[in-house]
Design a protein around this motif. Structure first.
Motif, PDB file in Angstrom:
ATOM      1  N   LYS A   1      44.047  71.802  50.709  1.00 54.91           N
ATOM      2  CA  LYS A   1      43.787  71.237  49.376  1.00 54.91           C
ATOM      3  C   LYS A   1      44.192  69.767  49.337  1.00 54.91           C
ATOM      4  N   PHE A   2      45.326  69.451  49.949  1.00 56.56           N
ATOM      5  CA  PHE A   2      45.801  68.068  50.004  1.00 56.56           C
ATOM      6  C   PHE A   2      44.809  67.170  50.739  1.00 56.56           C
ATOM      7  N   LEU A   3      44.354  67.617  51.908  1.00 52.10           N
ATOM      8  CA  LEU A   3      43.421  66.817  52.706  1.00 52.10           C
ATOM      9  C   LEU A   3      42.093  66.601  51.985  1.00 52.10           C
ATOM     10  N   VAL A   4      41.584  67.645  51.332  1.00 51.72           N
ATOM     11  CA  VAL A   4      40.317  67.521  50.601  1.00 51.72           C
ATOM     12  C   VAL A   4      40.466  66.557  49.425  1.00 51.72           C
ATOM     13  N   ALA A   5      41.569  66.667  48.702  1.00 50.41           N
ATOM     14  CA  ALA A   5      41.783  65.809  47.531  1.00 50.41           C
ATOM     15  C   ALA A   5      41.966  64.348  47.913  1.00 50.41           C
ATOM     16  N   MET A   6      42.570  64.090  49.062  1.00 55.26           N
ATOM     17  CA  MET A   6      42.908  62.715  49.439  1.00 55.26           C
ATOM     18  C   MET A   6      41.801  62.010  50.225  1.00 55.26           C
ATOM     19  N   LYS A   7      40.584  62.569  50.256  1.00 55.60           N
ATOM     20  CA  LYS A   7      39.490  61.939  51.005  1.00 55.60           C
ATOM     21  C   LYS A   7      39.165  60.537  50.489  1.00 55.60           C
ATOM     22  N   LYS A   8      39.017  60.395  49.173  1.00 56.41           N
ATOM     23  CA  LYS A   8      38.628  59.103  48.603  1.00 56.41           C
ATOM     24  C   LYS A   8      39.710  58.037  48.803  1.00 56.41           C
ATOM     25  N   PRO A   9      40.988  58.322  48.468  1.00 59.82           N
ATOM     26  CA  PRO A   9      42.011  57.307  48.735  1.00 59.82           C
ATOM     27  C   PRO A   9      42.118  56.933  50.212  1.00 59.82           C
TER      28      PRO A   9
ATOM     29  N   THR B   1      43.707  60.324  41.777  1.00 68.72           N
ATOM     30  CA  THR B   1      43.467  61.541  42.553  1.00 68.72           C
ATOM     31  C   THR B   1      44.612  62.533  42.415  1.00 68.72           C
ATOM     32  N   VAL B   2      45.848  62.070  42.585  1.00 69.73           N
ATOM     33  CA  VAL B   2      46.967  63.017  42.528  1.00 69.73           C
ATOM     34  C   VAL B   2      47.151  63.595  41.127  1.00 69.73           C
ATOM     35  N   GLU B   3      46.805  62.818  40.106  1.00 74.10           N
ATOM     36  CA  GLU B   3      46.929  63.343  38.746  1.00 74.10           C
ATOM     37  C   GLU B   3      45.808  64.331  38.430  1.00 74.10           C
ATOM     38  N   ASN B   4      44.566  63.958  38.742  1.00 78.18           N
ATOM     39  CA  ASN B   4      43.419  64.773  38.341  1.00 78.18           C
ATOM     40  C   ASN B   4      43.146  65.944  39.282  1.00 78.18           C
ATOM     41  N   GLU B   5      43.354  65.760  40.577  1.00 78.10           N
ATOM     42  CA  GLU B   5      42.979  66.800  41.531  1.00 78.10           C
ATOM     43  C   GLU B   5      44.161  67.613  42.063  1.00 78.10           C
ATOM     44  N   LEU B   6      45.339  66.991  42.108  1.00 73.77           N
ATOM     45  CA  LEU B   6      46.507  67.718  42.625  1.00 73.77           C
ATOM     46  C   LEU B   6      47.471  68.138  41.523  1.00 73.77           C
ATOM     47  N   GLY B   7      47.187  67.725  40.280  1.00 75.08           N
ATOM     48  CA  GLY B   7      47.983  68.175  39.142  1.00 75.08           C
ATOM     49  C   GLY B   7      49.369  67.577  39.027  1.00 75.08           C
ATOM     50  N   VAL B   8      49.576  66.386  39.592  1.00 68.92           N
ATOM     51  CA  VAL B   8      50.875  65.723  39.474  1.00 68.92           C
ATOM     52  C   VAL B   8      50.945  65.049  38.105  1.00 68.92           C
TER      53      VAL B   8
ATOM     54  N   ASN C   1      51.621  62.387  35.184  1.00 72.82           N
ATOM     55  CA  ASN C   1      51.485  60.930  35.158  1.00 72.82           C
ATOM     56  C   ASN C   1      52.832  60.244  35.317  1.00 72.82           C
ATOM     57  N   SER C   2      53.859  60.779  34.674  1.00 71.23           N
ATOM     58  CA  SER C   2      55.182  60.152  34.760  1.00 71.23           C
ATOM     59  C   SER C   2      55.709  60.158  36.191  1.00 71.23           C
ATOM     60  N   THR C   3      55.447  61.242  36.917  1.00 71.80           N
ATOM     61  CA  THR C   3      55.887  61.335  38.307  1.00 71.80           C
ATOM     62  C   THR C   3      55.068  60.415  39.198  1.00 71.80           C
ATOM     63  N   ALA C   4      53.740  60.475  39.044  1.00 74.10           N
ATOM     64  CA  ALA C   4      52.859  59.646  39.874  1.00 74.10           C
ATOM     65  C   ALA C   4      53.106  58.157  39.638  1.00 74.10           C
ATOM     66  N   SER C   5      53.316  57.772  38.389  1.00 72.65           N
ATOM     67  CA  SER C   5      53.523  56.359  38.055  1.00 72.65           C
ATOM     68  C   SER C   5      54.811  55.801  38.647  1.00 72.65           C
ATOM     69  N   PHE C   6      55.771  56.676  38.892  1.00 78.87           N
ATOM     70  CA  PHE C   6      57.027  56.212  39.493  1.00 78.87           C
ATOM     71  C   PHE C   6      57.003  56.314  41.012  1.00 78.87           C
ATOM     72  N   VAL C   7      56.581  57.465  41.519  1.00 83.30           N
ATOM     73  CA  VAL C   7      56.692  57.739  42.949  1.00 83.30           C
ATOM     74  C   VAL C   7      55.671  56.954  43.775  1.00 83.30           C
ATOM     75  N   LEU C   8      54.422  56.897  43.333  1.00 85.35           N
ATOM     76  CA  LEU C   8      53.385  56.280  44.153  1.00 85.35           C
ATOM     77  C   LEU C   8      53.569  54.773  44.363  1.00 85.35           C
TER      78      LEU C   8
END
Length: 198
Positions: free
Chosen positions: A118-126, A146-153, A155-162
């Motif tokens: 699932k991770f590999l499929v979701a991360m194709k575009k990035p 991608t991580v918010e919409n396809e992997l369900g992370v 926004n608060s986590t993605a905005s800090f970690v990424l």
């Protein structure tokens, strides 16, 4: 890490200082009453959304620019001079593929509930954008989406970690620097021991 002038840090693209300031500013903003912080949050989210849109449009033509740079290099130095560098490129690509398709998915599978597939499929575009631009920061808006919409992370986590990860977790650079050091050692006939390789 702590900026003396945030505008200077912004103009110099000092990502670590910008992140520290934003983290501190976000904490300060969260301590304000809701009616006072909402206009600022809405304004910042509008700016971020606009910048993400702009970067996505620029990324559409980025592969053409990379092609132009490569064509200019081949035209200047000739194809035979690039054959030595081509060997380095092949080893680098092999190392990146091992890291990207074995190490990262394995870590994701072991440390999270997300399957490696699932991770590999979701991360194709990035990954495609990262490949064409060679930039973690240029890929950041697409990765966040991608991580918010396809992997369900969240926004608060993605905005800090990424953004933090794009700054300090430069695995591709680490692999590249190690390979280039070995490449130049071999080019200049410097004999490296097993300890030096490790």
């Amino acid at each position: 890490m702590i900026p003396t002038n945030i505008f200077q840090s912004l103009s110099d693209a000092n990502i670590l200082q910008i992140l520290v300031f934003c983290l501190f500013f976000g904490i300060a903003l969260s301590k304000q009453e809701a009616e006072r912080r909402e206009p600022i949050l809405n304004g910042v989210n509008t700016i971020v959304g606009s910048l993400v849109w702009m970067i996505n449009k620029i990324m559409l033509i980025a592969p053409l620019g990379v092609f132009g740079l490569m064509a200019e290099a081949v035209g200047t130095f000739g194809f035979s001079a690039l054959m030595v560098v081509f060997k380095l490129f092949v080893v680098y690509v092999a190392a990146i593929l091992i890291f990207g398709f074995i190490v990262y998915p394995l870590l994701v599978h072991v440390l999270t509930k997300t399957s490696a597939r699932k991770f590999l499929v979701a991360m194709k575009k990035p990954q495609a954008i990262a490949l064409s631009t060679s930039s973690s920061m240029a890929t950041l808006p697409v990765t966040m989406e991608t991580v918010e919409n396809e992997l369900g992370v969240k926004n608060s986590t993605a905005s800090f970690v990424l953004p933090l990860g794009a700054t300090v977790n430069v695995s591709g650079n680490a692999i590249y620097y190690g390979l280039v050091a070995i490449f130049f050692a071999q080019l200049f006939n410097v004999d490296l021991s097993l300890t030096a390789y490790v």
